[in-house]
Design a protein around this motif. Structure first.
Motif, PDB file in Angstrom:
ATOM      1  N   LEU A 287      71.290 111.991  33.896  1.00 45.95           N
ATOM      2  CA  LEU A 287      72.562 112.227  34.576  1.00 45.95           C
ATOM      3  C   LEU A 287      73.742 112.042  33.633  1.00 45.95           C
ATOM      4  N   ALA A 290      73.797 114.996  31.359  1.00 49.36           N
ATOM      5  CA  ALA A 290      74.320 116.171  32.064  1.00 49.36           C
ATOM      6  C   ALA A 290      75.823 116.066  32.282  1.00 49.36           C
ATOM      7  N   TYR A 291      76.322 114.839  32.543  1.00 44.49           N
ATOM      8  CA  TYR A 291      77.755 114.655  32.748  1.00 44.49           C
ATOM      9  C   TYR A 291      78.535 114.948  31.471  1.00 44.49           C
ATOM     10  N   VAL A 293      77.506 116.681  28.797  1.00 41.32           N
ATOM     11  CA  VAL A 293      77.389 118.096  28.444  1.00 41.32           C
ATOM     12  C   VAL A 293      78.210 118.963  29.392  1.00 41.32           C
ATOM     13  N   GLY A 294      78.214 118.592  30.677  1.00 37.07           N
ATOM     14  CA  GLY A 294      79.006 119.357  31.641  1.00 37.07           C
ATOM     15  C   GLY A 294      80.489 119.316  31.350  1.00 37.07           C
ATOM     16  N   ARG A 295      81.005 118.149  30.963  1.00 34.02           N
ATOM     17  CA  ARG A 295      82.424 118.050  30.617  1.00 34.02           C
ATOM     18  C   ARG A 295      82.755 118.911  29.413  1.00 34.02           C
ATOM     19  N   LYS A 296      81.899 118.843  28.402  1.00 33.33           N
ATOM     20  CA  LYS A 296      82.155 119.656  27.211  1.00 33.33           C
ATOM     21  C   LYS A 296      82.084 121.148  27.541  1.00 33.33           C
ATOM     22  N   LEU A 297      81.091 121.527  28.361  1.00 31.51           N
ATOM     23  CA  LEU A 297      80.989 122.927  28.725  1.00 31.51           C
ATOM     24  C   LEU A 297      82.167 123.372  29.577  1.00 31.51           C
ATOM     25  N   TRP A 298      82.661 122.475  30.445  1.00 27.60           N
ATOM     26  CA  TRP A 298      83.804 122.831  31.276  1.00 27.60           C
ATOM     27  C   TRP A 298      85.049 123.055  30.423  1.00 27.60           C
ATOM     28  N   LYS A 299      85.256 122.178  29.424  1.00 23.10           N
ATOM     29  CA  LYS A 299      86.384 122.374  28.520  1.00 23.10           C
ATOM     30  C   LYS A 299      86.238 123.676  27.741  1.00 23.10           C
ATOM     31  N   LYS A 302      87.036 126.541  30.075  1.00 25.06           N
ATOM     32  CA  LYS A 302      88.469 126.658  30.291  1.00 25.06           C
ATOM     33  C   LYS A 302      89.151 127.295  29.089  1.00 25.06           C
TER      34      LYS A 302
END
Length: 415
Positions: A287, A290-291, A293-299, A302
């Motif tokens: 988790l 995933a958190y 990696v998810g933040r980096k992917l979200w940035k 964007k």
């Protein structure tokens, strides 16, 4: 002595790229002639890079003296480290890097937009491919002569690929700027980060099988250690004495060398607790991963979305003509649509006031004299007396007499 440090960080990449391109040849020569000297193989390209950097920093003719001293130092080190008496061809190794050092010296005077010739990039790829083919052949035949070069070759190729991509990125930016001005530093950094990120993503995609194998190996190691821990805990916990067991119940402490005993309730409980704890730890770690990696992917998404919007706006933008007000000022004479349509029709003065007759007469004169400037005033185009009458009719705000209108027509009859 003032150092030649102009653009050193960029120029320093050229000797490093040459060293990575020549490293497979050095490893091939060392493994073929003297496999025992393979651990020292990296000293030659490393020494070349350090000497090249030092020579690039030294200005002018002193650079030649420094290069001669560095060449002598590399030759002496090679004679001390290599068994050249048994294999004379090993002397090709220091000769290659001395030649590279001498070829590198003019780089210190290169302009900021000059890069290495494309032949060096292609040659480095060919040297890495050649050694990799030899490694595969030696592995297939079973002799394993070139197998020790597998890991160093992989590291060298990754570093070489990164340097080549950076060099090509600089060349493309310079080509986009048409070599007329220096590319802004922010744009250079952005392109550098994008280039290295794409390289990293490509490596991660290519290494998915190796990553899966590494995760399986790590899971097997963790599971093995947990089983050993459970076995140790089960052996340390005394079992209750059975009806036909030996006195003292020492059979539980035989560490499995005696007759096997069923696990105790405490051992089963600890096994369940440790198994649940391991599962919780693995889930929490996944988790967290995933958190992050998810933040980096979200940035990243964007940023890509903002770039896409900017590109879409630039790609869909049409030419818009500048809207300029052509209306007259508040104190200038305006002409209606019907007046403009009747320009070619003679204007009847009958029924008009004297002031209107004067203004109509002056308007006819302006249309008749195309040589009059649009900015010319009445005093500049008609006689002074007639100009005074026109100004009274135009700006005074009261009507003229019929006699004054007749004088205006008489004064402007010859125009």
């Amino acid at each position: 002595m003032q150092l030649n440090n102009t653009g050193f960080l960029r120029k320093a990449q050229h000797p490093l790229l040459l060293a990575m391109a020549s490293l497979p040849a050095a490893m091939l020569l060392t493994l073929a002639m003297a496999p025992g000297c393979f651990p020292w193989c990296w000293c030659f390209p490393g020494g070349y890079v350090l000497c090249a950097w030092l020579c690039l920093l030294i200005p002018g003719r002193k650079r030649l003296i420094a290069a001669a001293a560095a060449s002598a130092l590399m030759a002496a080190g090679s004679l001390a480290l290599l068994p050249w008496r048994a294999q004379v061809l090993l002397l090709l190794l220091p000769a290659m890097y001395i030649a590279l050092l001498l070829w590198t010296l003019p780089i210190g005077g290169w302009p900021h937009n000059r890069e290495l010739p494309i032949g060096w990039h292609v040659g480095g790829v060919l040297t890495h491919l050649t050694l990799q083919v030899l490694i595969n052949i030696s592995r297939a035949t079973g002799n394993g002569v070139y197998t020790p070069a597998q890991t160093p070759l992989l590291i060298s190729f990754l570093a070489y690929a990164a340097l080549v991509l950076l060099a090509l990125n600089r060349a493309s930016l310079d080509s986009a700027a048409q070599s007329r001005r220096k590319v802004p530093l922010l744009m250079q950094r952005q392109n550098r980060v994008i280039t290295l990120t794409l390289l990293l993503v490509s490596l991660l995609v290519a290494a998915i099988p190796a990553i899966g194998a590494a995760l399986r190996t790590a899971w097997d190691v963790v599971t093995g250690w947990l089983l050993r821990l459970l076995s140790l805990l089960a052996a340390l916990v005394p079992l209750p004495s059975g009806g036909g067991g030996s006195p003292g119940g020492g059979g539980a402490a035989d560490m499995g060398f005696g007759e096997s005993q069923p696990p105790s309730a405490f051992a089963l409980l600890m096994e369940k607790i440790v198994s649940a704890a391991v599962q919780v730890i693995v889930i929490v770690a996944l988790l967290l991963l995933a958190y992050v990696v998810g933040r980096k992917l979200w940035k990243l998404l964007k940023l890509l979305w903002a770039r896409m919007l900017r590109y879409s706006a630039a790609a869909s933008e049409d030419y818009e003509d500048e809207i300029t007000s052509t209306r007259d000022e508040s104190d200038t004479e305006r002409e209606g649509l019907l007046t403009r349509l009747r320009r070619s029709v003679p204007i009847a003065e009958k029924g008009s006031t004297p002031a209107q007759q004067v203004r109509l007469r002056y308007r006819q004169l302006r249309r008749k004299h195309a040589d009059w400037s649009a900015a010319a005033t009445a005093r500049e185009t008609i006689p002074p007396e007639a100009a005074a009458l026109y100004e009274r009719a135009r700006y005074a705000g009261h009507d003229l007499t019929d006699e004054e209108a007749a004088r205006f027509r008489e004064g402007t009859k010859r125009l």
